[in-house]
Design a protein around this motif. Structure first.
Motif, PDB file in Angstrom:
ATOM      1  N   UNK A   1       8.536   1.924 -17.108  1.00  0.00           N
ATOM      2  CA  UNK A   1       7.829   1.364 -15.961  1.00  0.00           C
ATOM      3  C   UNK A   1       7.904   2.314 -14.766  1.00  0.00           C
ATOM      4  N   UNK A   2       6.953   2.124 -13.838  1.00  0.00           N
ATOM      5  CA  UNK A   2       7.024   2.819 -12.562  1.00  0.00           C
ATOM      6  C   UNK A   2       7.435   1.771 -11.516  1.00  0.00           C
ATOM      7  N   UNK A   3       8.360   2.152 -10.652  1.00  0.00           N
ATOM      8  CA  UNK A   3       8.917   1.234  -9.663  1.00  0.00           C
ATOM      9  C   UNK A   3       8.556   1.740  -8.276  1.00  0.00           C
ATOM     10  N   UNK A   4       8.025   0.843  -7.447  1.00  0.00           N
ATOM     11  CA  UNK A   4       7.749   1.169  -6.053  1.00  0.00           C
ATOM     12  C   UNK A   4       9.036   0.951  -5.269  1.00  0.00           C
TER      13      UNK A   4
ATOM     14  N   UNK B   1       0.790  -1.218   0.000  1.00  0.00           N
ATOM     15  CA  UNK B   1       0.000   0.000   0.000  1.00  0.00           C
ATOM     16  C   UNK B   1       0.829   1.278   0.000  1.00  0.00           C
ATOM     17  N   UNK B   2       2.103   1.222  -0.308  1.00  0.00           N
ATOM     18  CA  UNK B   2       2.867   2.466  -0.419  1.00  0.00           C
ATOM     19  C   UNK B   2       2.256   3.345  -1.510  1.00  0.00           C
ATOM     20  N   UNK B   3       2.348   4.648  -1.325  1.00  0.00           N
ATOM     21  CA  UNK B   3       1.817   5.592  -2.309  1.00  0.00           C
ATOM     22  C   UNK B   3       2.884   5.851  -3.373  1.00  0.00           C
ATOM     23  N   UNK B   4       2.541   5.544  -4.611  1.00  0.00           N
ATOM     24  CA  UNK B   4       3.528   5.665  -5.689  1.00  0.00           C
ATOM     25  C   UNK B   4       3.863   7.116  -6.009  1.00  0.00           C
ATOM     26  N   UNK B   5       3.074   8.047  -5.515  1.00  0.00           N
ATOM     27  CA  UNK B   5       3.425   9.456  -5.691  1.00  0.00           C
ATOM     28  C   UNK B   5       4.635   9.853  -4.867  1.00  0.00           C
ATOM     29  N   UNK B   6       4.794   9.238  -3.708  1.00  0.00           N
ATOM     30  CA  UNK B   6       5.936   9.545  -2.848  1.00  0.00           C
ATOM     31  C   UNK B   6       6.986   8.446  -2.844  1.00  0.00           C
ATOM     32  N   UNK B   7       6.555   7.190  -3.081  1.00  0.00           N
ATOM     33  CA  UNK B   7       7.490   6.053  -3.026  1.00  0.00           C
ATOM     34  C   UNK B   7       7.813   5.486  -4.407  1.00  0.00           C
ATOM     35  N   UNK B   8       7.317   6.126  -5.454  1.00  0.00           N
ATOM     36  CA  UNK B   8       7.540   5.599  -6.796  1.00  0.00           C
ATOM     37  C   UNK B   8       8.576   6.396  -7.557  1.00  0.00           C
ATOM     38  N   UNK B   9       9.156   5.735  -8.563  1.00  0.00           N
ATOM     39  CA  UNK B   9      10.038   6.424  -9.485  1.00  0.00           C
ATOM     40  C   UNK B   9       9.868   5.767 -10.857  1.00  0.00           C
ATOM     41  N   UNK B  10      10.114   6.525 -11.906  1.00  0.00           N
ATOM     42  CA  UNK B  10       9.981   6.001 -13.264  1.00  0.00           C
ATOM     43  C   UNK B  10      11.345   5.528 -13.735  1.00  0.00           C
ATOM     44  N   UNK B  11      11.370   4.278 -14.211  1.00  0.00           N
ATOM     45  CA  UNK B  11      12.588   3.721 -14.810  1.00  0.00           C
ATOM     46  C   UNK B  11      12.210   3.236 -16.205  1.00  0.00           C
ATOM     47  N   UNK B  12      12.672   3.939 -17.202  1.00  0.00           N
ATOM     48  CA  UNK B  12      12.327   3.579 -18.582  1.00  0.00           C
ATOM     49  C   UNK B  12      10.838   3.708 -18.825  1.00  0.00           C
TER      50      UNK B  12
END
Ligand code: FES
Length: 117
Positions: free
Chosen positions: A68-71, A55-66
């Motif tokens: 894809x979005x990575x949690x 349940x981590x929020x991808x707005x704060x815990x996510x990053x874009x790699x290529x």
């Protein structure tokens, strides 16, 4: 953010300038938390904000790699069709839980989602 309606069931979730290549911004539709993100190649994507793992929020815990979005909590990664994966140190990709993706279009300097239902 001002909410505008494009036509019928489309709703603006971000201005295009808010989400450049490799960037993530937060939005919501009818109380559903969303992230709007753009792949490094420039394709926008709208998905639920909460990682299906813990349940981590991808707005704060996510990053874009290529493309894809990575949690970053435990490194599950999601393609723009919502499929979840995790890659081990040897490079093997295993399927993980999927995340809901909303139909998306970009028009008039904004990113739009089709309303659910
Ligand atoms: S909470 Fe996202 S990978 Fe664990």
């Amino acid at each position: 953010m001002t909410i505008n309606v494009l036509a019928d069931d489309w709703i603006q979730v971000a201005r295009s300038e808010e989400v450049g290549p490799g960037e993530i911004t937060e939005s919501e539709i009818e109380g559903i938390e969303l992230v709007v993100w753009r792949s490094q190649n420039g394709k926008p994507c709208i998905m639920e904000a909460r990682c299906p793992h813990q349940w981590s929020h991808l707005g704060s815990e996510g990053t874009v790699v290529g493309e894809e979005i990575v949690c970053l909590s435990h490194f599950w990664q999601f393609t723009q069709d919502g499929k979840g994966w995790k890659e081990n140190l040897a490079g093997r990709r295993d399927r993980k839980g999927d995340i809901k993706v909303y139909e998306c279009q970009e028009s008039g300097g904004a990113v739009w989602a089709r309303l659910p239902g």
